[in-house]
Design a protein around this motif. Structure first.
Motif, PDB file in Angstrom:
ATOM      1  N   VAL A  70      12.464   4.377 -15.832  1.00 36.24           N
ATOM      2  CA  VAL A  70      11.156   4.586 -16.451  1.00 36.24           C
ATOM      3  C   VAL A  70      10.279   5.313 -15.419  1.00 36.24           C
ATOM      4  N   PRO A  71       9.316   6.097 -15.878  1.00 41.33           N
ATOM      5  CA  PRO A  71       8.528   6.937 -14.949  1.00 41.33           C
ATOM      6  C   PRO A  71       7.898   6.177 -13.770  1.00 41.33           C
ATOM      7  N   ALA A  72       7.352   4.994 -14.011  1.00 41.63           N
ATOM      8  CA  ALA A  72       6.709   4.250 -12.918  1.00 41.63           C
ATOM      9  C   ALA A  72       7.718   3.836 -11.854  1.00 41.63           C
ATOM     10  N   GLN A  73       8.919   3.423 -12.289  1.00 41.35           N
ATOM     11  CA  GLN A  73       9.967   3.059 -11.332  1.00 41.35           C
ATOM     12  C   GLN A  73      10.429   4.289 -10.557  1.00 41.35           C
ATOM     13  N   LYS A  74      10.659   5.361 -11.281  1.00 45.34           N
ATOM     14  CA  LYS A  74      11.136   6.604 -10.653  1.00 45.34           C
ATOM     15  C   LYS A  74      10.144   7.080  -9.591  1.00 45.34           C
ATOM     16  N   GLN A  75       8.868   7.101  -9.951  1.00 47.40           N
ATOM     17  CA  GLN A  75       7.833   7.562  -9.024  1.00 47.40           C
ATOM     18  C   GLN A  75       7.756   6.646  -7.800  1.00 47.40           C
ATOM     19  N   SER A  76       7.764   5.342  -8.024  1.00 45.30           N
ATOM     20  CA  SER A  76       7.650   4.386  -6.916  1.00 45.30           C
ATOM     21  C   SER A  76       8.860   4.447  -5.990  1.00 45.30           C
ATOM     22  N   VAL A  77      10.055   4.518  -6.572  1.00 51.62           N
ATOM     23  CA  VAL A  77      11.286   4.591  -5.766  1.00 51.62           C
ATOM     24  C   VAL A  77      11.298   5.872  -4.949  1.00 51.62           C
ATOM     25  N   ARG A  78      10.942   6.979  -5.565  1.00 48.54           N
ATOM     26  CA  ARG A  78      10.930   8.270  -4.865  1.00 48.54           C
ATOM     27  C   ARG A  78       9.942   8.245  -3.692  1.00 48.54           C
ATOM     28  N   LEU A  79       8.736   7.735  -3.947  1.00 44.09           N
ATOM     29  CA  LEU A  79       7.722   7.679  -2.889  1.00 44.09           C
ATOM     30  C   LEU A  79       8.146   6.751  -1.747  1.00 44.09           C
ATOM     31  N   PHE A  80       8.761   5.618  -2.085  1.00 41.21           N
ATOM     32  CA  PHE A  80       9.128   4.634  -1.072  1.00 41.21           C
ATOM     33  C   PHE A  80      10.324   5.093  -0.240  1.00 41.21           C
ATOM     34  N   TYR A  81      11.390   5.515  -0.905  1.00 38.60           N
ATOM     35  CA  TYR A  81      12.621   5.826  -0.188  1.00 38.60           C
ATOM     36  C   TYR A  81      12.711   7.267   0.302  1.00 38.60           C
ATOM     37  N   LEU A  82      12.257   8.205  -0.477  1.00 39.56           N
ATOM     38  CA  LEU A  82      12.383   9.597  -0.046  1.00 39.56           C
ATOM     39  C   LEU A  82      11.195  10.061   0.777  1.00 39.56           C
ATOM     40  N   ASP A  83       9.987   9.695   0.342  1.00 39.75           N
ATOM     41  CA  ASP A  83       8.790  10.119   1.071  1.00 39.75           C
ATOM     42  C   ASP A  83       8.368   9.108   2.139  1.00 39.75           C
ATOM     43  N   GLU A  84       9.070   7.974   2.200  1.00 35.84           N
ATOM     44  CA  GLU A  84       8.824   6.913   3.189  1.00 35.84           C
ATOM     45  C   GLU A  84       7.374   6.437   3.205  1.00 35.84           C
ATOM     46  N   LYS A  85       6.817   6.252   2.020  1.00 38.15           N
ATOM     47  CA  LYS A  85       5.461   5.715   1.893  1.00 38.15           C
ATOM     48  C   LYS A  85       5.540   4.190   1.847  1.00 38.15           C
ATOM     49  N   CYS A  86       4.516   3.533   2.371  1.00 37.70           N
ATOM     50  CA  CYS A  86       4.471   2.076   2.305  1.00 37.70           C
ATOM     51  C   CYS A  86       3.874   1.659   0.956  1.00 37.70           C
ATOM     52  N   TYR A  87       3.963   0.379   0.632  1.00 39.75           N
ATOM     53  CA  TYR A  87       3.459  -0.130  -0.644  1.00 39.75           C
ATOM     54  C   TYR A  87       1.994   0.257  -0.855  1.00 39.75           C
ATOM     55  N   LYS A  88       1.210   0.078   0.178  1.00 33.68           N
ATOM     56  CA  LYS A  88      -0.227   0.346   0.061  1.00 33.68           C
ATOM     57  C   LYS A  88      -0.482   1.823  -0.258  1.00 33.68           C
ATOM     58  N   GLU A  89       0.241   2.704   0.421  1.00 34.80           N
ATOM     59  CA  GLU A  89       0.073   4.140   0.176  1.00 34.80           C
ATOM     60  C   GLU A  89       0.488   4.498  -1.258  1.00 34.80           C
TER      61      GLU A  89
END
Length: 191
Positions: free
Chosen positions: A140-159
């Motif tokens: 789902v879009p929210a999961q895809k966006q969150s996973v991409r930001l966390f694992y590929l862009d190495e963003k933290c939860y807060k970011e």
């Protein structure tokens, strides 16, 4: 003259009296007066743990907001000690929430899937990455966006929360569920 009596502070209203007054009247200015006395302590604790003046200042404000609620919820006997613990815990929770996973790339992220750990064959690696992309597209879009930001862009939860508008709990949930869904997809379909 009694030398054994505790010296009276210039502002003679004891912390406990102010706590009780706030609990009874919910007057935020009373809590503000009490907090102001202990701000150097709170700032010092925040600086010690967060190691950044700007983050420490933000935490001092966040702790006050927490205080507005928690003073009413807890039986506070010694305000200074209780506030120290509250401040420390606030900072530790912030560090935990902000902590980035140490260099987590997609390969480490998907370590559970044999599909993504082929021999050093470039064709197999390409096939594995394509399978991962196909499974990412099924999220789902929210999961895809969150996973991409966390694992590929190495963003933290807060970011991620700031970038997307999701709450911290939603971000954690989307990442956890997205990771699980990717694993299931890769195991079931290989992409």
């Amino acid at each position: 003259m009694n030398f054994f009596r505790k010296p009276v502070r210039p502002d003679d209203t004891a912390d406990e009296e102010l706590v009780n007054s706030y609990r009874v009247n919910a007057d935020i200015s009373v809590l503000g007066k009490l907090y102001e006395r202990h701000m150097p302590l709170v700032f010092g604790v925040c600086l010690k743990y967060l190691k950044d003046e700007e983050l420490a200042r933000d935490a001092v404000m966040g702790i006050f907001e927490e205080l507005v609620v928690k003073v009413k919820q807890h039986e506070v006997k010694q305000f200074r000690s209780w506030l120290y613990v509250l401040s420390r815990n606030h900072c530790l929770m912030q560090l935990r929430a902000d902590k980035k996973s140490p260099t987590v790339g997609m390969d480490e992220f998907m370590e559970f899937s044999p599909v993504l750990h082929p021999d050093d064959n470039d064709a197999n690696k390409e096939e594995a990455l394509q399978a991962l992309e196909r499974c990412m597209d099924k999220l789902v879009p929210a999961q895809k966006q969150s996973v991409r930001l966390f694992y590929l862009d190495e963003k933290c939860y807060k970011e991620i929360a700031e970038l997307t508008g999701f709450t911290l709990n939603e971000v954690k949930s989307y990442i956890q569920n997205g990771k699980r869904n990717l694993k299931l997809c890769l195991e079931k379909h290989g992409g």
